[in-house]
Enzyme design. Sequence first.
Site, PDB file in Angstrom:
ATOM      1  CD  GLN A  59      -2.936   5.783  -3.554  1.00  0.00           C
ATOM      2  OE1 GLN A  59      -3.421   6.616  -4.506  1.00  0.00           O
ATOM      3  NE2 GLN A  59      -3.003   6.047  -2.258  1.00  0.00           N
TER       4      GLN A  59
ATOM      5  CB  SER B 113      -8.035  -0.478  -2.471  1.00  0.00           C
ATOM      6  OG  SER B 113      -7.287  -0.229  -1.526  1.00  0.00           O
TER       7      SER B 113
ATOM      8  NE  ARG C 143      -4.359  -1.655   1.293  1.00  0.00           N
ATOM      9  CZ  ARG C 143      -5.579  -1.660   1.836  1.00  0.00           C
ATOM     10  NH1 ARG C 143      -5.877  -1.093   2.912  1.00  0.00           N
ATOM     11  NH2 ARG C 143      -6.535  -2.187   1.111  1.00  0.00           N
TER      12      ARG C 143
ATOM     13  CG  ASP D 166      -4.855  -2.101  -3.061  1.00  0.00           C
ATOM     14  OD1 ASP D 166      -5.452  -3.281  -2.813  1.00  0.00           O
ATOM     15  OD2 ASP D 166      -4.983  -1.305  -2.026  1.00  0.00           O
TER      16      ASP D 166
ATOM     17  CE1 TYR E 178      -4.558  -4.595   3.818  1.00  0.00           C
ATOM     18  CE2 TYR E 178      -2.288  -3.901   3.924  1.00  0.00           C
ATOM     19  CZ  TYR E 178      -3.359  -4.283   3.123  1.00  0.00           C
ATOM     20  OH  TYR E 178      -3.358  -4.686   1.848  1.00  0.00           O
TER      21      TYR E 178
END
Length: 374
Positions: A126, A132, A121, A129, A229
Amino acid sequence: MKIAILKEQAAGERRVAGTPETVKKFIALGASVAVEAGAGATASIADDAYAAAGASVGDRAATLAGADILLGVQGPDPASLGGAAAGAWIVAGLNPFGERARVDAYAAGGYEALAMEFMPRITRAQSMDILSSQSNLSGYKAVLDAAAEYDRAFPMMMTAAGTVSAAKCFVMGVGVAGLQAIATARRLGAQVSATDVRAATKEQIESLGAKAIFVEKVAGIEGEGTGGYATEMSDEYKAAQAELVSSHIAKQDIVITTALIPGRPAPRLISDAQIASMKPGSVIVDLAVEQGGNVEGAVAGEVVVRHGVKIVGHRNVPSRLAADTSALFSRNLYNFLSAFWDKDKNAPVLDEEIGNAIRLTQGGKVVNERLLAS
Protein backbone atom coordinates in the site's frame (compact mmCIF):
# COMPACT_ATOMS: atom_id res chain seq x y z
CA MET A 1 24.78 1.93 -5.72
CA LYS A 2 24.04 5.16 -7.55
CA ILE A 3 20.46 6.39 -7.79
CA ALA A 4 19.67 9.03 -10.41
CA ILE A 5 16.67 11.37 -10.13
CA LEU A 6 15.89 12.60 -13.61
CA LYS A 7 14.26 15.80 -14.80
CA GLU A 8 10.95 15.00 -16.47
CA GLN A 9 10.84 15.48 -20.24
CA ALA A 10 7.11 14.97 -20.92
CA ALA A 11 5.21 18.12 -21.87
CA GLY A 12 3.36 19.60 -18.92
CA GLU A 13 4.86 17.24 -16.34
CA ARG A 14 5.72 19.31 -13.26
CA ARG A 15 6.36 16.51 -10.76
CA VAL A 16 9.70 15.06 -9.73
CA ALA A 17 10.55 11.52 -8.58
CA GLY A 18 12.70 12.49 -5.60
CA THR A 19 12.69 15.11 -2.87
CA PRO A 20 15.34 16.22 -0.38
CA GLU A 21 13.52 14.04 2.17
CA THR A 22 13.91 10.86 0.10
CA VAL A 23 17.46 11.81 -0.95
CA LYS A 24 18.48 11.76 2.72
CA LYS A 25 16.77 8.42 3.24
CA PHE A 26 18.45 6.81 0.23
CA ILE A 27 21.84 8.06 1.40
CA ALA A 28 21.11 6.62 4.84
CA LEU A 29 20.58 3.23 3.17
CA GLY A 30 24.09 3.46 1.72
CA ALA A 31 23.36 4.74 -1.79
CA SER A 32 24.72 7.81 -3.52
CA VAL A 33 22.16 10.07 -5.18
CA ALA A 34 22.54 12.27 -8.26
CA VAL A 35 19.89 14.78 -9.28
CA GLU A 36 19.58 16.36 -12.71
CA ALA A 37 19.77 20.15 -12.42
CA GLY A 38 16.35 21.75 -12.43
CA ALA A 39 14.52 18.45 -11.80
CA GLY A 40 12.52 19.85 -8.89
CA ALA A 41 12.04 23.43 -10.06
CA THR A 42 8.42 23.01 -11.17
CA ALA A 43 7.62 21.23 -7.88
CA SER A 44 9.03 24.14 -5.85
CA ILE A 45 12.28 22.33 -4.96
CA ALA A 46 15.53 24.19 -5.64
CA ASP A 47 18.76 22.47 -6.65
CA ASP A 48 20.35 23.84 -3.47
CA ALA A 49 17.87 21.85 -1.38
CA TYR A 50 18.97 18.62 -3.04
CA ALA A 51 22.63 19.51 -2.56
CA ALA A 52 22.00 20.30 1.10
CA ALA A 53 20.43 16.85 1.49
CA GLY A 54 23.62 15.24 0.19
CA ALA A 55 22.90 14.73 -3.51
CA SER A 56 25.22 15.67 -6.33
CA VAL A 57 23.49 18.01 -8.79
CA GLY A 58 24.59 18.17 -12.41
CA ASP A 59 23.54 17.91 -16.03
CA ARG A 60 21.81 14.82 -17.42
CA ALA A 61 25.02 13.15 -18.57
CA ALA A 62 26.65 13.51 -15.15
CA THR A 63 23.49 12.36 -13.40
CA LEU A 64 23.22 9.24 -15.55
CA ALA A 65 26.91 8.32 -15.55
CA GLY A 66 27.18 4.87 -13.97
CA ALA A 67 23.70 5.09 -12.41
CA ASP A 68 22.24 1.77 -11.29
CA ILE A 69 18.67 2.95 -10.63
CA LEU A 70 16.91 5.69 -12.61
CA LEU A 71 13.89 7.27 -10.93
CA GLY A 72 11.21 9.07 -12.91
CA VAL A 73 7.58 10.10 -12.68
CA GLN A 74 6.91 9.22 -16.31
CA GLY A 75 9.04 6.86 -18.33
CA PRO A 76 12.15 8.57 -19.72
CA ASP A 77 12.99 8.52 -23.42
CA PRO A 78 15.21 5.43 -23.95
CA ALA A 79 17.44 7.46 -26.28
CA SER A 80 18.20 9.92 -23.46
CA LEU A 81 19.66 7.35 -21.04
CA GLY A 82 23.18 6.96 -22.38
CA GLY A 83 25.85 6.44 -19.75
CA ALA A 84 23.71 4.54 -17.24
CA ALA A 85 25.08 1.26 -15.88
CA ALA A 86 24.44 -1.91 -17.86
CA GLY A 87 21.13 -3.44 -16.77
CA ALA A 88 20.11 -0.31 -14.87
CA TRP A 89 16.65 -0.27 -13.33
CA ILE A 90 14.11 2.26 -14.59
CA VAL A 91 11.60 2.84 -11.79
CA ALA A 92 8.69 5.09 -12.80
CA GLY A 93 5.12 5.22 -14.02
CA LEU A 94 5.72 3.64 -17.42
CA ASN A 95 2.22 3.48 -18.97
CA PRO A 96 3.02 -0.03 -20.30
CA PHE A 97 -0.11 -0.50 -22.40
CA GLY A 98 -0.09 3.00 -23.88
CA GLU A 99 3.67 3.16 -24.51
CA ARG A 100 4.47 -0.38 -25.60
CA ALA A 101 7.07 0.75 -28.15
CA ARG A 102 8.96 2.53 -25.38
CA VAL A 103 8.88 -0.64 -23.28
CA ASP A 104 10.32 -2.59 -26.22
CA ALA A 105 13.09 0.02 -26.49
CA TYR A 106 13.92 -0.41 -22.79
CA ALA A 107 14.30 -4.14 -23.43
CA ALA A 108 16.49 -3.53 -26.47
CA GLY A 109 18.68 -1.21 -24.39
CA GLY A 110 19.19 -3.86 -21.74
CA TYR A 111 17.35 -1.94 -19.01
CA GLU A 112 15.19 -3.55 -16.34
CA ALA A 113 12.00 -1.51 -16.47
CA LEU A 114 9.79 -1.58 -13.37
CA ALA A 115 6.28 -0.15 -13.84
CA MET A 116 5.12 1.28 -10.53
CA GLU A 117 1.47 1.38 -11.68
CA PHE A 118 1.56 -2.45 -11.88
CA MET A 119 2.18 -2.63 -8.11
CA PRO A 120 -0.16 -5.32 -6.75
CA ARG A 121 -2.90 -4.08 -4.44
CA ILE A 122 -1.86 -6.07 -1.40
CA THR A 123 -1.49 -4.85 2.18
CA ARG A 124 2.31 -4.71 2.27
CA ALA A 125 2.47 -2.73 -0.98
CA GLN A 126 0.00 0.00 0.00
CA SER A 127 2.78 2.46 0.83
CA MET A 128 4.32 1.83 -2.62
CA ASP A 129 1.12 2.40 -4.63
CA ILE A 130 1.58 5.43 -6.90
CA LEU A 131 -1.92 5.11 -8.36
CA SER A 132 -3.50 5.57 -4.95
CA SER A 133 -1.28 8.42 -3.80
CA GLN A 134 -1.72 10.39 -7.01
CA SER A 135 -5.44 9.63 -7.39
CA ASN A 136 -6.11 10.85 -3.87
CA LEU A 137 -4.95 14.36 -4.74
CA SER A 138 -6.58 14.17 -8.18
CA GLY A 139 -9.95 13.63 -6.55
CA TYR A 140 -9.38 16.65 -4.34
CA LYS A 141 -8.27 18.81 -7.25
CA ALA A 142 -11.24 17.73 -9.39
CA VAL A 143 -13.62 19.29 -6.89
CA LEU A 144 -11.61 22.52 -6.79
CA ASP A 145 -11.59 22.61 -10.59
CA ALA A 146 -15.35 22.14 -10.59
CA ALA A 147 -15.79 24.92 -8.04
CA ALA A 148 -13.61 27.24 -10.13
CA GLU A 149 -15.78 26.68 -13.23
CA TYR A 150 -19.14 26.67 -11.42
CA ASP A 151 -20.57 30.17 -11.25
CA ARG A 152 -22.44 29.56 -8.02
CA ALA A 153 -21.50 28.71 -4.44
CA PHE A 154 -21.13 25.15 -3.12
CA PRO A 155 -22.60 25.50 0.41
CA MET A 156 -26.08 26.58 1.37
CA MET A 157 -25.97 30.17 2.62
CA MET A 158 -28.72 31.93 4.53
CA THR A 159 -28.40 35.65 4.03
CA ALA A 160 -30.52 38.74 4.69
CA ALA A 161 -31.21 38.84 0.96
CA GLY A 162 -32.40 35.24 0.87
CA THR A 163 -31.08 31.68 0.78
CA VAL A 164 -28.47 30.30 -1.60
CA SER A 165 -29.12 26.62 -2.27
CA ALA A 166 -26.34 24.06 -1.83
CA ALA A 167 -24.80 22.63 -4.98
CA LYS A 168 -25.65 19.04 -5.84
CA CYS A 169 -22.53 17.01 -6.64
CA PHE A 170 -22.56 13.50 -8.14
CA VAL A 171 -19.38 11.37 -8.14
CA MET A 172 -19.22 8.48 -10.61
CA GLY A 173 -16.57 5.91 -9.75
CA VAL A 174 -15.66 5.47 -6.11
CA GLY A 175 -12.04 4.44 -6.05
CA VAL A 176 -9.40 6.48 -4.26
CA ALA A 177 -10.07 9.59 -6.39
CA GLY A 178 -13.81 9.28 -6.04
CA LEU A 179 -13.71 8.89 -2.27
CA GLN A 180 -11.52 11.98 -1.93
CA ALA A 181 -13.84 13.89 -4.28
CA ILE A 182 -16.80 12.96 -2.08
CA ALA A 183 -14.99 14.09 1.06
CA THR A 184 -13.83 17.36 -0.51
CA ALA A 185 -17.24 18.24 -1.96
CA ARG A 186 -18.80 17.54 1.43
CA ARG A 187 -16.27 19.81 3.13
CA LEU A 188 -17.20 22.57 0.69
CA GLY A 189 -20.85 22.18 1.66
CA ALA A 190 -22.32 20.41 -1.38
CA GLN A 191 -25.07 17.79 -1.27
CA VAL A 192 -23.14 14.74 -2.48
CA SER A 193 -24.23 11.48 -4.08
CA ALA A 194 -22.10 8.80 -5.70
CA THR A 195 -22.24 5.55 -7.64
CA ASP A 196 -19.93 2.69 -8.60
CA VAL A 197 -20.25 -0.73 -10.25
CA ARG A 198 -18.72 -2.39 -7.18
CA ALA A 199 -21.35 -3.14 -4.55
CA ALA A 200 -18.71 -3.05 -1.80
CA THR A 201 -18.34 0.72 -2.21
CA LYS A 202 -21.87 1.49 -1.01
CA GLU A 203 -20.82 1.41 2.63
CA GLN A 204 -17.79 3.62 1.90
CA ILE A 205 -19.99 6.22 0.19
CA GLU A 206 -22.43 6.33 3.07
CA SER A 207 -19.63 6.48 5.65
CA LEU A 208 -18.58 9.81 4.12
CA GLY A 209 -22.07 11.23 4.45
CA ALA A 210 -23.01 10.94 0.78
CA LYS A 211 -26.03 9.24 -0.77
CA ALA A 212 -25.31 5.99 -2.62
CA ILE A 213 -26.98 5.65 -6.03
CA PHE A 214 -26.94 1.98 -7.02
CA VAL A 215 -28.58 -0.32 -9.51
CA GLU A 216 -30.76 -2.77 -7.62
CA LYS A 217 -32.12 -6.20 -8.60
CA VAL A 218 -29.59 -6.98 -11.31
CA ALA A 219 -28.39 -10.30 -9.94
CA GLY A 220 -24.88 -11.71 -10.08
CA ILE A 221 -23.08 -8.58 -11.23
CA GLU A 222 -20.68 -7.03 -8.77
CA GLY A 223 -18.21 -5.27 -11.04
CA GLU A 224 -15.26 -6.31 -8.89
CA GLY A 225 -12.18 -7.18 -10.90
CA THR A 226 -8.87 -8.54 -9.67
CA GLY A 227 -6.97 -6.48 -7.13
CA GLY A 228 -9.98 -4.35 -6.21
CA TYR A 229 -10.26 -2.68 -9.63
CA ALA A 230 -13.53 -2.30 -11.49
CA THR A 231 -14.15 -4.54 -14.46
CA GLU A 232 -16.31 -4.39 -17.59
CA MET A 233 -20.05 -4.74 -16.96
CA SER A 234 -22.71 -6.78 -18.75
CA ASP A 235 -25.11 -5.18 -21.22
CA GLU A 236 -27.97 -5.80 -18.77
CA TYR A 237 -26.19 -3.87 -16.04
CA LYS A 238 -25.16 -1.07 -18.38
CA ALA A 239 -28.77 -0.55 -19.46
CA ALA A 240 -30.02 -0.47 -15.87
CA GLN A 241 -27.25 1.88 -14.82
CA ALA A 242 -27.86 4.24 -17.75
CA GLU A 243 -31.54 4.52 -16.82
CA LEU A 244 -30.76 5.21 -13.17
CA VAL A 245 -28.01 7.71 -13.93
CA SER A 246 -30.08 9.56 -16.53
CA SER A 247 -32.82 10.34 -14.04
CA HIS A 248 -30.31 11.36 -11.37
CA ILE A 249 -27.84 13.34 -13.45
CA ALA A 250 -30.48 15.78 -14.73
CA LYS A 251 -30.83 17.12 -11.19
CA GLN A 252 -27.09 17.63 -10.56
CA ASP A 253 -25.01 20.80 -10.65
CA ILE A 254 -21.59 19.12 -10.52
CA VAL A 255 -20.61 15.69 -11.85
CA ILE A 256 -17.15 14.19 -11.37
CA THR A 257 -16.23 11.01 -13.24
CA THR A 258 -13.25 8.87 -12.22
CA ALA A 259 -13.87 5.43 -13.77
CA LEU A 260 -10.90 3.58 -15.23
CA ILE A 261 -10.33 -0.06 -16.21
CA PRO A 262 -6.62 -1.06 -16.27
CA GLY A 263 -5.36 -1.74 -19.78
CA ARG A 264 -8.66 -0.73 -21.39
CA PRO A 265 -10.20 2.53 -22.64
CA ALA A 266 -12.14 4.38 -19.97
CA PRO A 267 -15.81 3.30 -19.87
CA ARG A 268 -18.34 5.77 -21.27
CA LEU A 269 -20.54 6.90 -18.40
CA ILE A 270 -22.24 10.06 -19.66
CA SER A 271 -23.79 10.50 -23.09
CA ASP A 272 -24.46 13.68 -24.98
CA ALA A 273 -28.19 13.25 -24.31
CA GLN A 274 -27.52 13.08 -20.57
CA ILE A 275 -25.42 16.25 -20.76
CA ALA A 276 -28.30 17.95 -22.57
CA SER A 277 -30.61 17.07 -19.67
CA MET A 278 -28.48 19.02 -17.17
CA LYS A 279 -29.12 22.62 -16.19
CA PRO A 280 -27.13 25.32 -18.03
CA GLY A 281 -24.16 26.35 -15.92
CA SER A 282 -23.58 22.85 -14.60
CA VAL A 283 -20.04 21.43 -14.60
CA ILE A 284 -18.65 17.97 -15.39
CA VAL A 285 -15.04 17.08 -14.54
CA ASP A 286 -13.74 14.02 -16.43
CA LEU A 287 -10.69 12.61 -14.64
CA ALA A 288 -10.44 9.78 -17.20
CA VAL A 289 -10.19 12.08 -20.22
CA GLU A 290 -6.64 10.98 -21.12
CA GLN A 291 -7.75 7.32 -21.33
CA GLY A 292 -10.56 8.11 -23.75
CA GLY A 293 -12.89 9.81 -21.31
CA ASN A 294 -15.99 8.86 -19.33
CA VAL A 295 -17.91 11.75 -20.89
CA GLU A 296 -19.01 12.05 -24.51
CA GLY A 297 -17.54 15.22 -25.97
CA ALA A 298 -14.80 15.68 -23.35
CA VAL A 299 -11.53 16.95 -24.85
CA ALA A 300 -8.18 16.24 -23.21
CA GLY A 301 -6.52 19.47 -22.16
CA GLU A 302 -9.57 21.67 -22.68
CA VAL A 303 -12.69 23.01 -20.99
CA VAL A 304 -15.50 22.72 -23.54
CA VAL A 305 -19.16 23.74 -23.37
CA ARG A 306 -21.93 21.45 -24.62
CA HIS A 307 -25.61 22.29 -24.15
CA GLY A 308 -24.59 25.03 -21.71
CA VAL A 309 -22.64 22.55 -19.55
CA LYS A 310 -18.91 22.97 -18.98
CA ILE A 311 -16.90 19.77 -19.42
CA VAL A 312 -13.48 20.00 -17.77
CA GLY A 313 -10.81 17.74 -19.25
CA HIS A 314 -7.50 18.81 -17.71
CA ARG A 315 -4.52 16.62 -18.53
CA ASN A 316 -2.28 15.15 -15.84
CA VAL A 317 -4.26 16.43 -12.87
CA PRO A 318 -1.70 15.21 -10.27
CA SER A 319 0.88 17.46 -11.91
CA ARG A 320 -1.32 20.46 -11.11
CA LEU A 321 -0.51 19.90 -7.41
CA ALA A 322 3.13 19.18 -8.13
CA ALA A 323 4.67 19.89 -4.72
CA ASP A 324 2.40 17.53 -2.78
CA THR A 325 2.08 14.84 -5.45
CA SER A 326 5.86 14.80 -5.88
CA ALA A 327 6.32 14.32 -2.14
CA LEU A 328 3.93 11.36 -2.11
CA PHE A 329 5.26 9.83 -5.34
CA SER A 330 8.83 10.09 -4.07
CA ARG A 331 7.87 8.35 -0.82
CA ASN A 332 6.20 5.58 -2.83
CA LEU A 333 9.48 5.00 -4.67
CA TYR A 334 11.53 5.09 -1.48
CA ASN A 335 9.12 2.76 0.34
CA PHE A 336 9.39 0.31 -2.55
CA LEU A 337 13.17 0.27 -2.89
CA SER A 338 13.90 0.38 0.84
CA ALA A 339 11.55 -2.56 1.53
CA PHE A 340 13.79 -4.76 -0.62
CA TRP A 341 17.15 -3.25 0.31
CA ASP A 342 19.82 -5.88 0.98
CA LYS A 343 22.44 -4.35 3.27
CA ASP A 344 25.12 -6.88 2.29
CA LYS A 345 24.69 -6.20 -1.44
CA ASN A 346 23.89 -2.50 -0.88
CA ALA A 347 21.11 -2.89 -3.45
CA PRO A 348 17.45 -3.83 -3.59
CA VAL A 349 16.61 -7.49 -4.28
CA LEU A 350 13.01 -8.04 -5.36
CA ASP A 351 10.84 -10.99 -4.36
CA GLU A 352 8.67 -12.87 -6.85
CA GLU A 353 5.27 -11.54 -5.81
CA ILE A 354 6.04 -7.87 -6.35
CA GLY A 355 9.02 -8.24 -8.69
CA ASN A 356 7.16 -10.35 -11.23
CA ALA A 357 4.13 -8.06 -11.06
CA ILE A 358 5.95 -4.84 -11.90
CA ARG A 359 8.95 -6.01 -13.96
CA LEU A 360 8.39 -5.30 -17.65
CA THR A 361 11.79 -6.05 -19.15
CA GLN A 362 14.82 -8.12 -18.18
CA GLY A 363 17.75 -9.60 -20.06
CA GLY A 364 16.88 -7.83 -23.28
CA LYS A 365 13.31 -9.14 -23.39
CA VAL A 366 9.79 -8.10 -22.40
CA VAL A 367 8.92 -10.52 -19.58
CA ASN A 368 5.70 -9.21 -18.01
CA GLU A 369 2.78 -11.61 -18.43
CA ARG A 370 0.18 -8.84 -18.64
CA LEU A 371 2.02 -7.24 -21.55
CA LEU A 372 2.75 -10.52 -23.32
CA ALA A 373 -0.92 -11.44 -23.11
CA SER A 374 -2.17 -8.12 -24.50
